[in-house]
Design a protein around this motif. Structure first.
Motif, PDB file in Angstrom:
ATOM      1  N   ILE A 145       0.858  -1.191   0.000  1.00  0.00           N
ATOM      2  CA  ILE A 145       0.000   0.000   0.000  1.00  0.00           C
ATOM      3  C   ILE A 145       0.891   1.238   0.000  1.00  0.00           C
ATOM      4  CG2 ILE A 145      -1.621   1.397   1.382  1.00  0.00           C
ATOM      5  CD1 ILE A 145      -2.909  -1.155   2.350  1.00  0.00           C
ATOM      6  N   TYR A 146       0.483   2.230  -0.785  1.00  0.00           N
ATOM      7  CA  TYR A 146       1.190   3.523  -0.746  1.00  0.00           C
ATOM      8  C   TYR A 146       0.170   4.616  -0.441  1.00  0.00           C
ATOM      9  CZ  TYR A 146       3.652   7.756  -1.984  1.00  0.00           C
ATOM     10  OH  TYR A 146       4.211   9.003  -1.936  1.00  0.00           O
ATOM     11  N   ALA A 147       0.534   5.505   0.509  1.00  0.00           N
ATOM     12  CA  ALA A 147      -0.334   6.630   0.884  1.00  0.00           C
ATOM     13  C   ALA A 147       0.518   7.885   1.027  1.00  0.00           C
ATOM     14  CB  ALA A 147      -1.065   6.330   2.191  1.00  0.00           C
ATOM     15  N   ARG A 148      -0.083   9.017   0.731  1.00  0.00           N
ATOM     16  CA  ARG A 148       0.637  10.298   0.825  1.00  0.00           C
ATOM     17  C   ARG A 148      -0.354  11.422   1.079  1.00  0.00           C
ATOM     18  NH1 ARG A 148       1.115  14.519  -2.242  1.00  0.00           N
ATOM     19  NH2 ARG A 148      -0.016  13.535  -3.969  1.00  0.00           N
ATOM     20  N   TYR A 149       0.078  12.435   1.845  1.00  0.00           N
ATOM     21  CA  TYR A 149      -0.727  13.643   1.942  1.00  0.00           C
ATOM     22  C   TYR A 149       0.196  14.852   1.851  1.00  0.00           C
ATOM     23  CZ  TYR A 149       0.416  15.168   6.735  1.00  0.00           C
ATOM     24  OH  TYR A 149       1.047  15.642   7.846  1.00  0.00           O
ATOM     25  N   SER A 150      -0.345  15.945   1.318  1.00  0.00           N
ATOM     26  CA  SER A 150       0.410  17.188   1.168  1.00  0.00           C
ATOM     27  C   SER A 150       0.050  18.119   2.302  1.00  0.00           C
ATOM     28  CB  SER A 150       0.083  17.836  -0.177  1.00  0.00           C
ATOM     29  OG  SER A 150       0.619  19.136  -0.229  1.00  0.00           O
ATOM     30  N   SER A 151       1.052  18.750   2.890  1.00  0.00           N
ATOM     31  CA  SER A 151       0.816  19.606   4.059  1.00  0.00           C
ATOM     32  C   SER A 151       0.009  20.854   3.713  1.00  0.00           C
ATOM     33  CB  SER A 151       2.147  20.026   4.675  1.00  0.00           C
ATOM     34  OG  SER A 151       2.931  20.713   3.714  1.00  0.00           O
ATOM     35  N   SER A 152      -0.003  21.218   2.423  1.00  0.00           N
ATOM     36  CA  SER A 152      -0.626  22.495   2.063  1.00  0.00           C
ATOM     37  C   SER A 152      -2.139  22.488   2.231  1.00  0.00           C
ATOM     38  CB  SER A 152      -0.270  22.857   0.615  1.00  0.00           C
ATOM     39  OG  SER A 152      -0.745  21.851  -0.267  1.00  0.00           O
ATOM     40  N   ASN A 153      -2.788  21.365   1.921  1.00  0.00           N
ATOM     41  CA  ASN A 153      -4.260  21.412   1.941  1.00  0.00           C
ATOM     42  C   ASN A 153      -4.898  20.137   2.461  1.00  0.00           C
ATOM     43  OD1 ASN A 153      -3.577  19.763  -0.121  1.00  0.00           O
ATOM     44  ND2 ASN A 153      -4.910  20.667  -1.668  1.00  0.00           N
ATOM     45  N   GLN A 154      -4.138  19.323   3.193  1.00  0.00           N
ATOM     46  CA  GLN A 154      -4.712  18.101   3.720  1.00  0.00           C
ATOM     47  C   GLN A 154      -4.292  17.905   5.167  1.00  0.00           C
ATOM     48  OE1 GLN A 154      -3.219  15.621   0.397  1.00  0.00           O
ATOM     49  NE2 GLN A 154      -5.304  14.875   0.251  1.00  0.00           N
TER      50      GLN A 154
ATOM     51  N   LEU B 182       9.369   1.557  -4.904  1.00  0.00           N
ATOM     52  CA  LEU B 182       9.729   1.244  -6.279  1.00  0.00           C
ATOM     53  C   LEU B 182      10.943   0.321  -6.348  1.00  0.00           C
ATOM     54  CD1 LEU B 182       9.263   4.548  -8.337  1.00  0.00           C
ATOM     55  CD2 LEU B 182       7.892   2.472  -8.406  1.00  0.00           C
ATOM     56  N   ARG B 183      11.932   0.582  -5.493  1.00  0.00           N
ATOM     57  CA  ARG B 183      13.138  -0.266  -5.501  1.00  0.00           C
ATOM     58  C   ARG B 183      12.785  -1.722  -5.222  1.00  0.00           C
ATOM     59  NH1 ARG B 183      15.780   4.298  -3.149  1.00  0.00           N
ATOM     60  NH2 ARG B 183      15.378   3.544  -1.042  1.00  0.00           N
ATOM     61  N   ILE B 184      11.881  -1.938  -4.255  1.00  0.00           N
ATOM     62  CA  ILE B 184      11.468  -3.310  -3.919  1.00  0.00           C
ATOM     63  C   ILE B 184      10.622  -3.899  -5.042  1.00  0.00           C
ATOM     64  CG2 ILE B 184      10.087  -4.701  -2.312  1.00  0.00           C
ATOM     65  CD1 ILE B 184      10.972  -2.722  -0.112  1.00  0.00           C
ATOM     66  N   ALA B 185       9.723  -3.079  -5.613  1.00  0.00           N
ATOM     67  CA  ALA B 185       8.850  -3.562  -6.690  1.00  0.00           C
ATOM     68  C   ALA B 185       9.648  -3.968  -7.922  1.00  0.00           C
ATOM     69  CB  ALA B 185       7.833  -2.486  -7.054  1.00  0.00           C
ATOM     70  N   LEU B 186      10.777  -3.299  -8.153  1.00  0.00           N
ATOM     71  CA  LEU B 186      11.585  -3.572  -9.344  1.00  0.00           C
ATOM     72  C   LEU B 186      12.738  -4.533  -9.064  1.00  0.00           C
ATOM     73  CD1 LEU B 186      11.728   0.056 -10.807  1.00  0.00           C
ATOM     74  CD2 LEU B 186      10.148  -1.783 -11.374  1.00  0.00           C
ATOM     75  N   SER B 187      12.770  -5.099  -7.863  1.00  0.00           N
ATOM     76  CA  SER B 187      13.807  -6.084  -7.535  1.00  0.00           C
ATOM     77  C   SER B 187      13.507  -7.407  -8.250  1.00  0.00           C
ATOM     78  CB  SER B 187      13.868  -6.291  -6.010  1.00  0.00           C
ATOM     79  OG  SER B 187      12.637  -6.805  -5.535  1.00  0.00           O
ATOM     80  N   PRO B 188      14.491  -8.314  -8.343  1.00  0.00           N
ATOM     81  CA  PRO B 188      14.293  -9.567  -9.090  1.00  0.00           C
ATOM     82  C   PRO B 188      13.130 -10.427  -8.585  1.00  0.00           C
ATOM     83  CG  PRO B 188      16.615  -9.204  -8.652  1.00  0.00           C
ATOM     84  CD  PRO B 188      15.876  -8.156  -7.882  1.00  0.00           C
ATOM     85  N   ASP B 189      12.887 -10.403  -7.269  1.00  0.00           N
ATOM     86  CA  ASP B 189      11.825 -11.257  -6.719  1.00  0.00           C
ATOM     87  C   ASP B 189      10.988 -10.452  -5.724  1.00  0.00           C
ATOM     88  OD1 ASP B 189      10.259 -13.454  -6.200  1.00  0.00           O
ATOM     89  OD2 ASP B 189      11.647 -14.282  -4.695  1.00  0.00           O
ATOM     90  N   PRO B 190      10.122  -9.548  -6.205  1.00  0.00           N
ATOM     91  CA  PRO B 190       9.346  -8.696  -5.297  1.00  0.00           C
ATOM     92  C   PRO B 190       8.356  -9.533  -4.476  1.00  0.00           C
ATOM     93  CG  PRO B 190       8.586  -8.434  -7.555  1.00  0.00           C
ATOM     94  CD  PRO B 190       9.834  -9.263  -7.614  1.00  0.00           C
ATOM     95  N   PRO B 191       8.106  -9.151  -3.222  1.00  0.00           N
ATOM     96  CA  PRO B 191       7.226  -9.942  -2.344  1.00  0.00           C
ATOM     97  C   PRO B 191       5.735  -9.728  -2.621  1.00  0.00           C
ATOM     98  CG  PRO B 191       8.094  -8.052  -1.160  1.00  0.00           C
ATOM     99  CD  PRO B 191       8.743  -8.033  -2.503  1.00  0.00           C
ATOM    100  N   PHE B 192       5.368  -8.791  -3.483  1.00  0.00           N
ATOM    101  CA  PHE B 192       3.959  -8.513  -3.756  1.00  0.00           C
ATOM    102  C   PHE B 192       3.734  -8.403  -5.266  1.00  0.00           C
ATOM    103  CE2 PHE B 192       6.270  -4.704  -2.373  1.00  0.00           C
ATOM    104  CZ  PHE B 192       6.275  -3.967  -3.542  1.00  0.00           C
ATOM    105  N   GLN B 193       2.451  -8.604  -5.661  1.00  0.00           N
ATOM    106  CA  GLN B 193       2.096  -8.514  -7.084  1.00  0.00           C
ATOM    107  C   GLN B 193       1.353  -7.216  -7.420  1.00  0.00           C
ATOM    108  OE1 GLN B 193       0.673 -11.690  -5.492  1.00  0.00           O
ATOM    109  NE2 GLN B 193       2.829 -12.253  -5.575  1.00  0.00           N
ATOM    110  N   TYR B 194       0.755  -6.579  -6.390  1.00  0.00           N
ATOM    111  CA  TYR B 194      -0.015  -5.356  -6.619  1.00  0.00           C
ATOM    112  C   TYR B 194       0.388  -4.281  -5.598  1.00  0.00           C
ATOM    113  CZ  TYR B 194      -3.588  -6.285 -10.196  1.00  0.00           C
ATOM    114  OH  TYR B 194      -4.231  -6.511 -11.380  1.00  0.00           O
ATOM    115  N   ILE B 195       0.283  -3.031  -6.037  1.00  0.00           N
ATOM    116  CA  ILE B 195       0.408  -1.872  -5.141  1.00  0.00           C
ATOM    117  C   ILE B 195      -0.957  -1.198  -5.104  1.00  0.00           C
ATOM    118  CG2 ILE B 195       1.527   0.347  -4.714  1.00  0.00           C
ATOM    119  CD1 ILE B 195       3.908  -0.684  -6.385  1.00  0.00           C
ATOM    120  N   LEU B 196      -1.534  -1.067  -3.920  1.00  0.00           N
ATOM    121  CA  LEU B 196      -2.842  -0.424  -3.766  1.00  0.00           C
ATOM    122  C   LEU B 196      -2.640   1.046  -3.402  1.00  0.00           C
ATOM    123  CD1 LEU B 196      -4.762  -3.164  -1.732  1.00  0.00           C
ATOM    124  CD2 LEU B 196      -4.557  -2.914  -4.220  1.00  0.00           C
ATOM    125  N   VAL B 197      -3.333   1.931  -4.133  1.00  0.00           N
ATOM    126  CA  VAL B 197      -3.247   3.374  -3.901  1.00  0.00           C
ATOM    127  C   VAL B 197      -4.666   3.924  -3.920  1.00  0.00           C
ATOM    128  CG1 VAL B 197      -2.187   5.539  -4.636  1.00  0.00           C
ATOM    129  CG2 VAL B 197      -1.060   3.374  -5.156  1.00  0.00           C
TER     130      VAL B 197
END
Length: 543
Positions: free
Chosen positions: A9-18, A67-82
């Motif tokens: 899972i990837y999550a992000r918020y911007s300090s300006s308006n959230q 991204l580094r983990i997702a692009l490694s030879p054997d990533p531990p997950f198949q999907y990234i949820l956003v």
């Protein structure tokens, strides 16, 4: 797909308006979606960027780790949820780049709010569309913010930001929010007397008393240390940059026209590098500036303001005249400022870099034949050979003994001071800090805060205090083993004088001046050159 699908899972918020709770909401929605599909969320692969803008990937450390983990030879997950596309990128180019590299590694991204699955056939077209919408949102948001700020300035309100010498106070017009609390129409600046007094004093010290920015900073920091005031606009201490800033951009106390009652807004704007994401400040055209006259905010009278401006101009003029001389003091090039052109009197500088470095007249190479006709380029090796040949120093055994004695005395004093005093000072500072921590812990215990953690921290802090006291006593008693310069080492230095002078170029220039005086390079029509030292002339073939 069943339970075999593992997700990050990837999550992000911007300090300006959230708000920070936005992160929790995004993660919750992603987990709910995974549960509805029967997918597994890997708790150790939940990545969060807090208070980070989405306008550039380069500044988002958590996403780069993902991204580094997702692009490694054997990533531990198949999907990234956003949660939605704007969490990943707010420009189309970057969104597509991320889509392509993840697709190549067979990693899918599912945007929960929009229901976009990057493993579908039309994913690229949908991402392009949303990327454009997100980019437009950013531009529209910036434009709306700027329009709102301009409106506030025209109403003589503050556009925001901390201004030394002033404080902002809310202005109410009778409106209230849904809870009945008053809503501020805007914020007006008013003079903060104590800070305004410091501003006026700085202007007087620079414009009337003739003190330099460095002298002013030393005075203010000394008072700050002794009395606890005056506090600087930012940071712990006053600095030259705080005083001088940039006249062209109106930064620095001495350039802030608000102190004479003129409020200028929109003097500068920012540009973001599309590759690095770094922001660069640029000056706007004057016709875009918004200016309001606010006499009630005047701190510095006009006569004092113009005295400061006149002195700044004078100092800048002197600095330009002395630039060449100043450069020779910090340049790592040994010959900078040492050799003059015999035709025009300009400096001989490096005009061809690389391994085969060559020197020539700066006037000719910068301004052309109209200023100087000395087009000679002379190799670095020839200059070195001729100058070093004139630096041969014949020392008697008595001379060398004198040098050894002087140098070893200097070594003893410096070594003792550097290795012992500095260490003692550091230990004392750490000891004072530790004693303060102990005092705070004891106060907490007195107040009834007695937990296992409190006890553990108390023991650790007491042990650290004991260790520091022991280290302090050892350091005070320690007698350092001081190295000495031997006759053999001195001979080695003298035999390798060229390398030594070049390594320590600042001191090396001074030694060359003492030994051979001024050096002038002359050019002859037949291709020959002449290096002239004080009272010594040598004629050589140019090469």
């Amino acid at each position: 797909m069943g339970h075999s699908v593992r997700c990050a899972i990837y999550a992000r918020y911007s300090s300006s308006n959230q708000r920070e709770a936005s992160i929790e909401d995004q993660i919750r929605r992603c987990k709910q979606f995974a549960s509805s599909r029967g997918w597994e969320v890997l708790e150790e692969h939940i990545y969060v960027d807090q208070a980070i803008s989405g306008s550039s990937l380069d500044i988002r450390e958590a996403f780069k780790r993902l991204l580094r983990i997702a692009l490694s030879p054997d990533p531990p997950f198949q999907y990234i949820l956003v949660d939605d596309t704007s969490r990943v990128a707010r420009n189309t180019r970057e969104a597509l780049e991320i889509f392509h590299v993840l697709s190549f590694n067979d990693i899918g991204v599912y945007f929960v709010s929009q229901g976009i699955d990057t493993k579908t056939e039309i994913a690229e077209e949908i991402i392009t569309m949303h990327g454009l919408m997100d980019a437009l949102f950013l531009k529209e948001l910036a434009a709306k913010t700027k329009r709102g700020m301009e409106g506030q300035v025209l109403k003589q309100f503050s556009a925001g930001g901390r201004r030394y010498g002033y404080r902002s106070v809310p202005v109410y017009n009778g409106k209230v929010d849904i809870y009945g609390l008053p809503i501020a129409e805007g914020y007006k600046l008013v003079i903060e007397p104590s800070e305004a007094q410091t501003v006026l004093r700085i202007f007087k010290m620079y414009g009337e008393e003739g003190l330099s920015a460095r002298q002013i900073v030393n005075i203010l920091n000394k008072e700050l240390k002794e009395k606890g005031y005056p506090k600087p606009p930012r940071g712990k201490y006053w600095s030259v940059t705080t005083i001088l800033g940039s006249p062209s951009q109106g930064t620095g106390i001495l350039n802030n026209e608000l102190y004479r009652g003129i409020y200028r807004w929109n003097r500068t704007s920012t540009k973001r590098n599309p590759v690095t994401g770094k922001v660069k400040r640029i000056k706007n055209p004057k016709e875009e500036w918004v200016e309001t006259i606010l006499p009630h905010l005047r701190i510095v009278p006009d006569d004092l303001w113009f005295k400061v401006k006149a002195r700044q101009k004078e100092v800048a003029s002197i600095a330009r005249k002395n630039f060449a001389k100043a450069k020779s003091r910090y340049s790592s090039n040994l010959f900078t400022g040492l050799i003059q052109c015999g035709v025009c009197g300009g400096n001989i500088v490096v005009v061809q870099g690389g391994k085969k470095k060559k020197y020539g007249c700066s006037t000719y190479w910068n301004k052309g034949e109209i200023a100087c006709n000395n087009s000679l380029k002379i190799s670095k090796e020839i200059l070195w050979k001729e100058i070093y040949r004139n630096l041969q120093i014949d020392l008697t055994s008595k001379d060398k003994a004198y040098i050894l004695d002087k140098v070893n005395n200097m070594i003893r004093e410096e070594y003792k001071k550097r290795n012992q005093s500095t260490q003692i000072e550091w230990i004392k500072k750490e000891l004072a800090k530790t004693e303060k921590e102990l005092k705070n812990i004891i106060e907490a215990i007195k107040a009834g805060i007695i937990t296992e953690t409190t006890k553990e921290v108390l023991v650790q802090t007491e042990n650290r205090k004991k260790m520091l006291i022991e280290e302090l006593n050892k350091t005070i008693k320690y007698k350092p083993k001081i190295p000495i310069l031997t006759m053999q080492t001195l001979d080695n230095y003298l035999n390798n004088l060229p390398e030594l002078l070049e390594k320590y170029s600042t001191i090396g220039r001074e030694i060359i001046k003492i030994c051979v005086g001024n050096i002038t390079l002359y050019l002859f029509n037949n291709g020959q050159y002449k290096l002239e030292f004080t009272n010594k002339i040598e004629l050589k073939e140019a090469a």
